[in-house]
Design a protein around this motif. Structure first.
Motif, PDB file in Angstrom:
ATOM      1  N   ASP A  75     -72.328  50.189 -10.056  1.00  0.00           N
ATOM      2  CA  ASP A  75     -72.428  49.836  -8.632  1.00  0.00           C
ATOM      3  C   ASP A  75     -71.060  49.464  -8.074  1.00  0.00           C
ATOM      4  OD1 ASP A  75     -75.113  50.135  -7.902  1.00  0.00           O
ATOM      5  OD2 ASP A  75     -75.656  48.322  -9.007  1.00  0.00           O
ATOM      6  N   ALA A  76     -70.330  48.704  -8.881  1.00  0.00           N
ATOM      7  CA  ALA A  76     -69.018  48.237  -8.419  1.00  0.00           C
ATOM      8  C   ALA A  76     -68.068  49.405  -8.206  1.00  0.00           C
ATOM      9  CB  ALA A  76     -68.428  47.256  -9.439  1.00  0.00           C
ATOM     10  N   ARG A  79     -69.648  53.523  -3.930  1.00  0.00           N
ATOM     11  CA  ARG A  79     -69.283  53.100  -2.572  1.00  0.00           C
ATOM     12  C   ARG A  79     -70.356  52.182  -1.954  1.00  0.00           C
ATOM     13  NH1 ARG A  79     -72.402  56.023   0.862  1.00  0.00           N
ATOM     14  NH2 ARG A  79     -73.297  57.937   0.033  1.00  0.00           N
ATOM     15  N   GLY A  80     -71.518  52.109  -2.592  1.00  0.00           N
ATOM     16  CA  GLY A  80     -72.620  51.331  -2.026  1.00  0.00           C
ATOM     17  C   GLY A  80     -72.568  49.862  -2.438  1.00  0.00           C
ATOM     18  N   PRO A  81     -73.618  49.137  -2.089  1.00  0.00           N
ATOM     19  CA  PRO A  81     -73.662  47.724  -2.485  1.00  0.00           C
ATOM     20  C   PRO A  81     -73.916  47.560  -3.977  1.00  0.00           C
ATOM     21  CG  PRO A  81     -75.696  48.380  -1.427  1.00  0.00           C
ATOM     22  CD  PRO A  81     -74.776  49.550  -1.331  1.00  0.00           C
ATOM     23  N   VAL A  82     -73.653  46.372  -4.481  1.00  0.00           N
ATOM     24  CA  VAL A  82     -73.873  46.098  -5.902  1.00  0.00           C
ATOM     25  C   VAL A  82     -75.349  45.732  -6.096  1.00  0.00           C
ATOM     26  CG1 VAL A  82     -73.256  44.563  -7.809  1.00  0.00           C
ATOM     27  CG2 VAL A  82     -71.502  45.334  -6.207  1.00  0.00           C
ATOM     28  N   GLY A  83     -76.011  46.412  -7.001  1.00  0.00           N
ATOM     29  CA  GLY A  83     -77.399  46.080  -7.275  1.00  0.00           C
ATOM     30  C   GLY A  83     -78.297  47.248  -7.608  1.00  0.00           C
ATOM     31  N   PRO A  84     -78.310  48.318  -6.835  1.00  0.00           N
ATOM     32  CA  PRO A  84     -79.292  49.397  -7.116  1.00  0.00           C
ATOM     33  C   PRO A  84     -79.185  49.992  -8.509  1.00  0.00           C
ATOM     34  CG  PRO A  84     -78.316  49.696  -4.962  1.00  0.00           C
ATOM     35  CD  PRO A  84     -77.578  48.579  -5.609  1.00  0.00           C
TER      36      PRO A  84
END
Lengths: 170, 303
Positions: A75-76, A79-84
């Motif tokens: 996730d890190a 480009r998206g948020p951290v979590g999925p």
């Protein structure tokens, strides 16, 4: 914990170096390969590493930690948020560890069917998260999903053979 | 055991079993609760980022910083490897293309050669046809199919014979000049004695001076004009044509040119270079005897 064991199972482990190199290489390849190879967008190398080590160690708690760790790192780097990715891989790692007690994973066909199922669950979970939580209108492409399952299973066929060379009984 | 001495713990067995059962349940399903916890924690992290726009940039920053040097190296390695591969593939492709082009060049050369030959043949046949239409007597075209075996052979075979109404003693010519006469006829071929053979004889006339003589071959590639008196004026390069007196060749056909001339005891010694290229004959014309009018009338179908 002992109660969950349904039958005598062999627990394997690898050296810490093998583990970290595999995880690191998987994340690295996942960021570089898609630039060079269009087919690589279907491949999820960190997912395969997660599944492999979850099956190998047969420990649900460490599998949850492994899935969460690899997923959050992925996730890190995305480009998206951290979590999925973290959530999806946590779930898949737990499933793989649970399955490692229930079915004979030395059987290659079973092993790769499980990998295919895990890839499917991972993809569907990601789709659900993106649509439900992140409100992203990612189009659902069944053909892409089927291709991803096949490609990842094919890659797992090779990758697991390579990683098997480094495993030993715990 | 101690519960017997402690009145406040002296409860029914069922009541005491409750927490133990809960503890056992938690212990038994501990990994599942760990999973739920991990999922919940990540869901909260995700919610923070999505709903409250909470920044977790530090996670990304550290991860990206840790991976960047390796990503750079791997990217460079993959890039260079793919460049090397592309070049190797290009070289391999160039080698294959080179081979293909070589084959294509050889094929094209063969085609050009064939087309050139066809063009030359077409040109030659056109000339022959043109010549044939200008001739005042009937001719039959024929292909030279062989030469008579033997060193210094002065005879050839043509592909027309008695089936094409050919007979012996018919003159064989080309647009450039006379070739020889038919000495043997077979159903589908004929043998032609070239004018360069010593046994041949052609009635000739020097075109300029109208002096007549007999042309015989020297057995090689030239001929000699006999029976021209010493006092006649003959000079090199004079044109020689057929006289028609031999009843074989029609009158006025080119024979050759004087190559060398010298005086003799009575007759001049005149060396003649044949006008026709006798060493590379391909297509020739056989001069048929003109059919007398009476015979032509007899051949007409009855009405």
């Amino acid at each position: 914990m002992a109660n969950t064991v349904q039958r005598p199972v062999e627990v394997y482990k690898t050296s810490a170096i093998t583990f970290w190199v595999a995880v690191f290489a998987a994340l690295l390849l996942q960021t570089v390969l898609p630039l060079k190879l269009s087919l690589a967008r279907l491949i999820d190398v960190p997912l395969l590493v997660t599944i492999y080590f979850s099956l190998l160690r047969r420990n649900k708690v460490s599998a949850v930690g492994l899935g969460a760790g690899i997923g959050i790192l992925q996730d890190a780097l995305s480009r998206g948020p951290v979590g999925p990715f973290g959530m999806a891989k946590t779930l898949v790692a737990y499933m793989a560890a649970w399955a490692s007690f229930k079915i004979d994973l030395e059987e290659p066909v079973t092993r790769f069917l499980l990998v295919g199922f895990c890839v499917l669950v991972h993809s569907l979970f990601m789709q659900g998260l993106e649509r439900g939580l992140l409100e992203l209108s990612t189009p659902f492409e069944p053909l892409d999903l089927a291709s991803a399952v096949l490609v990842n299973v094919a890659l797992a066929l090779v990758m697991f053979q390579v990683l098997d060379r480094f495993k030993r009984l715990a | 055991m101690s519960s017997l001495n402690l009145p406040h713990l002296d409860r029914p067995v069922q009541a005491r079993e409750g927490p133990e059962r809960v503890g056992a349940f938690v212990r038994r399903h501990g990994p599942f609760f760990v999973l739920l916890g991990a999922l919940a924690a990540q869901l909260m992290l995700l919610s923070l980022q999505v709903s409250r726009n909470h920044n977790v940039r530090w996670i990304k920053l550290w991860t990206v910083m840790a991976f960047r040097p390796f990503q750079d190296s791997l990217h460079t390695t993959v890039d260079r490897t793919s460049q090397v591969w592309t070049r190797l593939h290009g070289l391999w492709g160039a080698e294959r293309e080179n081979q293909r082009l070589r084959v294509a060049i050889v094929t094209a050369r063969a085609q050009v050669q064939e087309l050139s030959q066809r063009a030359a043949e077409a040109e030659r046949l056109r000339g022959l046809l043109d010549f044939k239409t200008r001739l005042p007597f009937p001719v039959v075209p024929a292909e030279v199919i062989a030469s008579s075996p033997g060193e210094g052979s002065n005879a050839i075979f043509i592909d027309k014979g008695s089936r094409a109404s050919l007979t012996t003693d018919l003159g064989v010519i080309t647009p450039e000049g006379i070739v020889g006469k038919i000495i043997a006829v077979f159903p589908y071929s004929s043998q032609v004695l070239l004018i360069t053979d010593p046994s041949s004889g052609v009635g000739c006339t020097l075109e300029k001076s109208r002096v007549q003589g007999v042309l015989k071959g020297d057995g090689r590639s030239l001929c000699q004009l006999h029976y021209v008196m010493n006092e006649e004026g003959v000079s090199p390069n004079d044109q020689i044509v057929t006289s028609g007196l031999d009843q074989i060749y029609p009158k006025g056909l080119p024979v050759g040119r004087v190559a060398r001339v010298s005086g003799g005891s009575i007759y001049k010694s005149i060396l003649v270079r044949p006008a026709a290229a006798l060493d590379r004959l391909e297509t020739v014309l056989v001069c048929l005897k003109p059919v007398p009018v009476e015979q032509q009338a007899a051949r007409l179908p009855p009405r």
